[in-house]
Design a protein around this motif. Sequence first.
Motif, PDB file in Angstrom:
ATOM      1  N   SER B  18       0.548  -0.852  -0.256  1.00  0.00           N
ATOM      2  CA  SER B  18      -0.011  -0.162   0.401  1.00  0.00           C
ATOM      3  C   SER B  18       0.659   1.059  -0.014  1.00  0.00           C
ATOM      4  N   LEU B  19       0.257   2.315  -0.280  1.00  0.00           N
ATOM      5  CA  LEU B  19       1.032   3.233  -0.494  1.00  0.00           C
ATOM      6  C   LEU B  19      -0.208   4.195   0.240  1.00  0.00           C
ATOM      7  N   GLU B  20       0.434   5.692   0.349  1.00  0.00           N
ATOM      8  CA  GLU B  20       0.327   6.402   1.166  1.00  0.00           C
ATOM      9  C   GLU B  20       1.100   7.511   0.950  1.00  0.00           C
ATOM     10  N   LEU B  21       0.757   9.046   0.513  1.00  0.00           N
ATOM     11  CA  LEU B  21       1.725   9.999   0.176  1.00  0.00           C
ATOM     12  C   LEU B  21       1.126  11.465   1.269  1.00  0.00           C
ATOM     13  N   ARG B  22       1.900  11.386   1.431  1.00  0.00           N
ATOM     14  CA  ARG B  22       1.302  12.888   2.121  1.00  0.00           C
ATOM     15  C   ARG B  22       1.730  14.373   1.666  1.00  0.00           C
ATOM     16  N   CYS B  23       0.742  15.111   2.149  1.00  0.00           N
ATOM     17  CA  CYS B  23       0.367  16.718   2.083  1.00  0.00           C
ATOM     18  C   CYS B  23      -0.807  17.174   1.887  1.00  0.00           C
ATOM     19  N   ASN B  24       0.165  19.237   3.153  1.00  0.00           N
ATOM     20  CA  ASN B  24      -0.847  19.767   3.846  1.00  0.00           C
ATOM     21  C   ASN B  24      -0.513  20.589   2.900  1.00  0.00           C
ATOM     22  N   TYR B  25      -1.381  21.824   3.301  1.00  0.00           N
ATOM     23  CA  TYR B  25      -1.973  22.598   1.968  1.00  0.00           C
ATOM     24  C   TYR B  25      -2.084  23.918   3.607  1.00  0.00           C
ATOM     25  N   SER B  26      -1.438  25.262   3.395  1.00  0.00           N
ATOM     26  CA  SER B  26      -2.379  26.461   3.452  1.00  0.00           C
ATOM     27  C   SER B  26      -3.327  27.341   2.913  1.00  0.00           C
ATOM     28  N   TYR B  27      -4.401  27.136   2.974  1.00  0.00           N
ATOM     29  CA  TYR B  27      -4.909  27.973   2.272  1.00  0.00           C
ATOM     30  C   TYR B  27      -6.021  29.323   2.815  1.00  0.00           C
ATOM     31  N   GLY B  28      -5.994  30.367   2.919  1.00  0.00           N
ATOM     32  CA  GLY B  28      -7.475  30.650   4.105  1.00  0.00           C
ATOM     33  C   GLY B  28      -8.644  30.259   3.383  1.00  0.00           C
ATOM     34  N   ALA B  29      -8.950  30.344   2.501  1.00  0.00           N
ATOM     35  CA  ALA B  29     -10.844  29.573   1.813  1.00  0.00           C
ATOM     36  C   ALA B  29     -10.725  28.586   2.329  1.00  0.00           C
ATOM     37  N   THR B  30     -11.756  27.966   1.711  1.00  0.00           N
ATOM     38  CA  THR B  30     -11.926  25.941   0.622  1.00  0.00           C
ATOM     39  C   THR B  30     -10.968  26.350  -0.022  1.00  0.00           C
ATOM     40  N   PRO B  31     -10.846  25.185   0.225  1.00  0.00           N
ATOM     41  CA  PRO B  31      -9.404  25.397  -0.741  1.00  0.00           C
ATOM     42  C   PRO B  31     -10.124  24.136  -1.847  1.00  0.00           C
ATOM     43  N   TYR B  32      -9.500  23.953  -3.159  1.00  0.00           N
ATOM     44  CA  TYR B  32      -9.952  22.520  -3.834  1.00  0.00           C
ATOM     45  C   TYR B  32      -8.578  22.763  -4.241  1.00  0.00           C
ATOM     46  N   LEU B  33      -8.691  20.989  -4.370  1.00  0.00           N
ATOM     47  CA  LEU B  33      -6.931  20.469  -4.024  1.00  0.00           C
ATOM     48  C   LEU B  33      -7.220  19.017  -5.323  1.00  0.00           C
ATOM     49  N   PHE B  34      -5.901  19.362  -5.586  1.00  0.00           N
ATOM     50  CA  PHE B  34      -5.102  17.999  -7.107  1.00  0.00           C
ATOM     51  C   PHE B  34      -3.925  17.368  -6.396  1.00  0.00           C
ATOM     52  N   TRP B  35      -3.988  16.381  -6.413  1.00  0.00           N
ATOM     53  CA  TRP B  35      -2.811  15.542  -7.064  1.00  0.00           C
ATOM     54  C   TRP B  35      -2.506  14.978  -8.547  1.00  0.00           C
ATOM     55  N   TYR B  36      -1.431  15.498  -9.176  1.00  0.00           N
ATOM     56  CA  TYR B  36      -1.134  15.388 -10.057  1.00  0.00           C
ATOM     57  C   TYR B  36       0.123  14.266 -10.097  1.00  0.00           C
ATOM     58  N   VAL B  37       0.025  13.698 -11.537  1.00  0.00           N
ATOM     59  CA  VAL B  37       1.118  12.463 -11.321  1.00  0.00           C
ATOM     60  C   VAL B  37       2.890  12.969 -12.686  1.00  0.00           C
ATOM     61  N   GLN B  38       3.694  12.732 -12.781  1.00  0.00           N
ATOM     62  CA  GLN B  38       4.392  13.307 -13.842  1.00  0.00           C
ATOM     63  C   GLN B  38       5.182  11.874 -13.758  1.00  0.00           C
ATOM     64  N   SER B  39       5.047  10.876 -15.600  1.00  0.00           N
ATOM     65  CA  SER B  39       6.244  10.199 -14.928  1.00  0.00           C
ATOM     66  C   SER B  39       7.378  10.730 -16.362  1.00  0.00           C
ATOM     67  N   PRO B  40       8.549   9.517 -16.389  1.00  0.00           N
ATOM     68  CA  PRO B  40       9.608  10.883 -16.300  1.00  0.00           C
ATOM     69  C   PRO B  40       9.676  10.937 -18.324  1.00  0.00           C
ATOM     70  N   GLY B  41       9.986  12.345 -17.580  1.00  0.00           N
ATOM     71  CA  GLY B  41       9.834  12.819 -19.446  1.00  0.00           C
ATOM     72  C   GLY B  41       8.322  13.164 -19.652  1.00  0.00           C
ATOM     73  N   GLN B  42       7.470  13.009 -18.552  1.00  0.00           N
ATOM     74  CA  GLN B  42       5.804  13.625 -19.442  1.00  0.00           C
ATOM     75  C   GLN B  42       5.510  14.694 -18.384  1.00  0.00           C
ATOM     76  N   GLY B  43       4.084  15.334 -18.889  1.00  0.00           N
ATOM     77  CA  GLY B  43       4.437  15.978 -19.047  1.00  0.00           C
ATOM     78  C   GLY B  43       3.158  15.818 -17.132  1.00  0.00           C
ATOM     79  N   LEU B  44       2.285  16.729 -16.603  1.00  0.00           N
ATOM     80  CA  LEU B  44       1.217  16.371 -15.944  1.00  0.00           C
ATOM     81  C   LEU B  44       0.222  16.190 -15.431  1.00  0.00           C
ATOM     82  N   GLN B  45      -0.125  14.382 -15.431  1.00  0.00           N
ATOM     83  CA  GLN B  45      -1.347  14.453 -15.823  1.00  0.00           C
ATOM     84  C   GLN B  45      -2.325  14.460 -13.856  1.00  0.00           C
TER      85      GLN B  45
END
Lengths: 114, 115
Positions: B18-45
């Motif tokens: 299993s895998l868990e990647l951590r992310c913490n954010y700081s934002y004053g209002a209700t955030p909208y949040l994303f996870w992108y993946v970048q494979s080698p030599g590729q753009g962000l998906q």
Amino acid sequence: EPEVTQTPSHQVTQMGQEVILRCVPISNHLYFYWYRQILGQKVEFLVSFYNNEISEKSEIFDDQFSVERPDGSNFTLKIRSTKLEDSAMYFCASSDGGFGTEAFFGQGTRLTVV
Amino acid sequence: AQSVTQPDIHITVSEGASLELRCNYSYGATPYLFWYVQSPGQGLQLLLKYFSGDTLVQGIKGFEAEFKRSQSSFNLRKPSVHWSDAAEYFCAVGAHRNTGNQFYFGTGTSLTVIP
């Protein structure tokens, strides 16, 4: 599926030369962005563009950088006099700007300044 | 000001674990949040996004993420990692402006999958 396309995929240029990186955003998107990623580092925001003008820019986006939407489809990033430290992957992105919508990214242009 | 922190620069997991990647954010209002993946030599998906509603969101490739407002976190999880998941993962927070949305990225977590 619509996508953001960038050309060229890789460009090598000599220090001091001007380069133009090209992007074709998704056709019905109105908001356009350039990001930079130096090898092994984070994705850094450069500039956003809406309604034919810059809406926001970062400290990185200094006078040597400019953006343009020369026609209805292309979005370009120009670096007037490249420096070695400009070597990076440059990503174009577009968004329809709706609340909560994501940015769609191109495959990137790897710029190498020698 | 908006910011995103990904505390783990590099993670190595065994295939099938299993895998868990951590992310913490700081934002004053209700955030909208994303996870992108970048494979080698590729753009962000885009893997997934949270805007509102159910705090557990499902994404592509079997990934999910849970928004926890009390912890200002948006951790990415996958129950069983595949070798093809080896990539760079970026968490991002979106800020809505009159002139469009702005996206702020974390420094990324590099995932290595070992057989």
